[in-house]
Every structure is written in C-alpha cells, then in structure tokens.
Write a protein that holds these residues in place. Sequence first.
Motif, mmCIF file in Angstrom:
data_model
loop_
_atom_site.group_PDB
_atom_site.id
_atom_site.type_symbol
_atom_site.label_atom_id
_atom_site.label_comp_id
_atom_site.label_asym_id
_atom_site.label_seq_id
_atom_site.Cartn_x
_atom_site.Cartn_y
_atom_site.Cartn_z
ATOM 1 N N ASN A 1 -5.397 5.068 -10.644
ATOM 2 C CA ASN A 1 -6.256 4.404 -9.659
ATOM 3 C C ASN A 1 -5.633 4.338 -8.274
ATOM 4 O O ASN A 1 -6.339 4.172 -7.276
ATOM 5 N N LYS B 1 1.957 -3.304 -7.696
ATOM 6 C CA LYS B 1 1.780 -4.681 -8.140
ATOM 7 C C LYS B 1 3.056 -5.496 -7.914
ATOM 8 O O LYS B 1 4.156 -4.954 -7.864
ATOM 9 N N ARG C 1 2.135 3.628 -4.647
ATOM 10 C CA ARG C 1 0.953 3.595 -5.505
ATOM 11 C C ARG C 1 1.202 4.412 -6.762
ATOM 12 O O ARG C 1 1.903 5.430 -6.730
ATOM 13 N N GLU D 1 0.829 -1.217 0.000
ATOM 14 C CA GLU D 1 0.000 0.000 0.000
ATOM 15 C C GLU D 1 0.857 1.257 0.000
ATOM 16 O O GLU D 1 0.371 2.342 -0.357
ATOM 17 N N ASP E 1 -3.930 2.047 -6.804
ATOM 18 C CA ASP E 1 -3.969 0.770 -6.113
ATOM 19 C C ASP E 1 -2.580 0.462 -5.560
ATOM 20 O O ASP E 1 -1.576 0.999 -6.048
ATOM 21 N N PRO E 2 -2.485 -0.404 -4.547
ATOM 22 C CA PRO E 2 -1.152 -0.792 -4.050
ATOM 23 C C PRO E 2 -0.279 -1.338 -5.174
ATOM 24 O O PRO E 2 -0.775 -1.944 -6.134
#
Length: 403
Positions: free
Chosen positions: A98, A103, A94, A91, A100-101
């Motif tokens: 979007n 990848k 980012r 987390e 998001d955490p």
Amino acid sequence: MSIPDFLEFGSKLTNLEKTRNFNVFGNYSLDPFRNLIDSHGWRDRKKERFRISVVGTNGKGSVSHFLAGSFSNLGYKTGLYTSPHLLDPKERIRLGPNFDPVKEEDLKEISNILFAESNSEELSFLSWFEWFTLGSFVLFEKKDIAVQVYEAGLGGRLDATKLAEADIVVLCAIGEDHKAVLGNTKEAILKEKLGIVSERTKIVFALEPEASLLKILKKFCSEKELELHLFPSLLEGKSYLDHNQEYVKFIVRNLQEYISKKLPSLEKVEQTNSKPLALPPGRLETVSDSPLIVFDPAHNPDAIRVTLASLPSAFPGKRFSIIAGFLPDKEGESMAEKLLEYTKTQKSNLYFLDSKEFKLPEGYGSYSIPPEKLSEILKTSDATEGFLVLGSFRLYSYIKTDI
C-alpha cells in the motif's frame, strides 16, 4: 535507559532542508557516514536484494513511486525511500503493497536496532537526511524487503542514498537547480548525478537528453562498462505523469529478464491482484475539487515549463490562475517570467507568496500576497477556473490548511 524516539532524535540533527545552508557541501564527505554504517553492518544485504537508485533534477519522485508500485504488483516485497515530504516526515519511508507512510511501531523498531548497537553520541554527527536514509536501510533489511527503491536527495556523488550501492540507476530529466552545489551547467549537474553509480551498478536507464548530455552519458557508461537503455524524452503537450509511467513500464519490462537470469533467488511473496499504479502524492495532485486546486512541486525553470505544458492533457478545458512560492535560494525571476507568460496567455491571475519563508521574485512586487491572504484568494475561482499552486513542497501544508 530509554530508547530515543526516532523522529525526536532526528529533529535535533542538522537539517539542510530547513536551514538551506548548502555551503556545507564544500567540505562534505560521505566517508564518516559510510564508516559508521559499515562498522555496524547497517547496509549489508542479508539476502539477495535488488536496489534501485533514482536520480535527476525533475521527475524522480513520480518515477520512484511508479517503480515501487510496479515491482510490488509483480509480487516482490518492495520498499520506497523518497524526499522531501509534504506533511509528515514518515512519508519518506514506505512499505508495499500500500506504500502508506511508515508506521510508528516500525520507527520504534528502527530505534531499537540503532541504539542497541550504538548510542546518541556516536550518531549525533549525522544530518537529518542521513538519519532517515539510515532508517530506511535498517528497516528494509529488518523487514526482508527484496526490491528497494531509493530516490536521491540533492545530488548523486555526495548523496547519502549512494551508500545503498544500487544495482540499477534510473536517470530522470536533468535541469538547472541547486547550481551553487551541483554546478552551473547541465553538463556539470549530470556528472554530479551520475556519481551515484557504484561498483555494484550494472545498468543505467535514462530519458534521452540533449546531444551534449547524451555524449557525456554514453562516454560515462562506456568507461564504467555499464549497459545503457534510453527512453524518449517528454513530448510537448503530454502529461509528465503519463510519460513517467511509460518510462517505468519500459524499465520494468527490461529488468524482468535481467532479474530472472542474474537474481534467480530474489524472493517473491504470494502475488495478489495487481492494481493500477497510484499517482504519487503532491504531483499534479487535485487537493480540492471546489474550488479546483492543483498542487505540483515544480521549483526550477525546466520543471515549471513541463508542469505548465502538462495542464491541458491532465485538466482539459480548465483555465488556471497560479499561486507560487519560492524559497530564498531559488532563481525566482526566471521562473516568474514563465509563469507570467502563461497567465497572460490564459488571461488569468498570478500571485507570489511573500514572507520570511518565501522569497518574492525581484520585480514582481505587484503580484505579491502574504500567506495569510491565501485562503481568501483560493475562494475567488469560478466554474471554469482552477488554481495551480507550485514551487516549494512547503506550500502543500499551506493549502491543505486553507481549503
């Protein structure tokens, strides 16, 4: 030879968020970290970049999230680095739009870069926080991220994110927290936070502080020849998230002209439709509607006060019982007094988690519960009542497991 996994390698490094052994800062220097990353060019700006450091005691997490979302909406490739995390260390890094955490494949790419140019022995002196900060530097440059937002960790002067050498510093509310490391007064803490300013820094944005702090802030900016922009501090009875969104709008409005004049070649991507700024995870977050459970990481007296004052506007008509969990290095007694006063006024219940991980405030034994009783208590609310769970970020995983 196989490339070490990013998270696995990091797990072997010293992690002060777990050990809470902040005494090490007495002899800490950024120089070894600086020398390492500069020897490999790992923080170099491959193109024109716009880096923002967000510092302060309270509110810097939400301000960082709102800033990243705002610049992404303007069409800039944006990266966000924050701490601590709620459930998963991914987390902390980012990428827009979007956010998001990060990848797994991106973490693998970071490891490939780091271990192609270095080795485990050279990197093993880093702390866990330095490791993740380094990962954000490398990934943001690899992904050609134009706007990079870095939330400081514990302080400023000795914070690993200082090495981002931000163009802009955003100062949030100053409160008394980690006093053994940062200083025993707000004045000392402010000076420590302002130490994140680098030679690249041109502008400071700040929530207008009390008079003694404002004097220090103005003197500092004058001596450093920094442009200072002040925004009103939070008014009583207003949600701190709403206030921080307005603060960010003020910052972005002022920076758009600056970027167009000073950074004309800052790269934009094809702009998609702007979307409302997402609320940052874990800040006045409704984690359950039935029963109503709200989580907030307020973990110092000023943050407790602001969070409690935000409840009527954020959740009108709701009465909250409180479950709190404070780590051993926190001044639980002063925070407990504020929580007890609130619950007495609300005629609601107050609980403190008591375990090896969470320290019970002295004198509050009759309010203690073991963590294994948490699930049972959360099921006792009625239609007009909710639970506010606050304190350590670590509590988030407890309630996510128990609801």
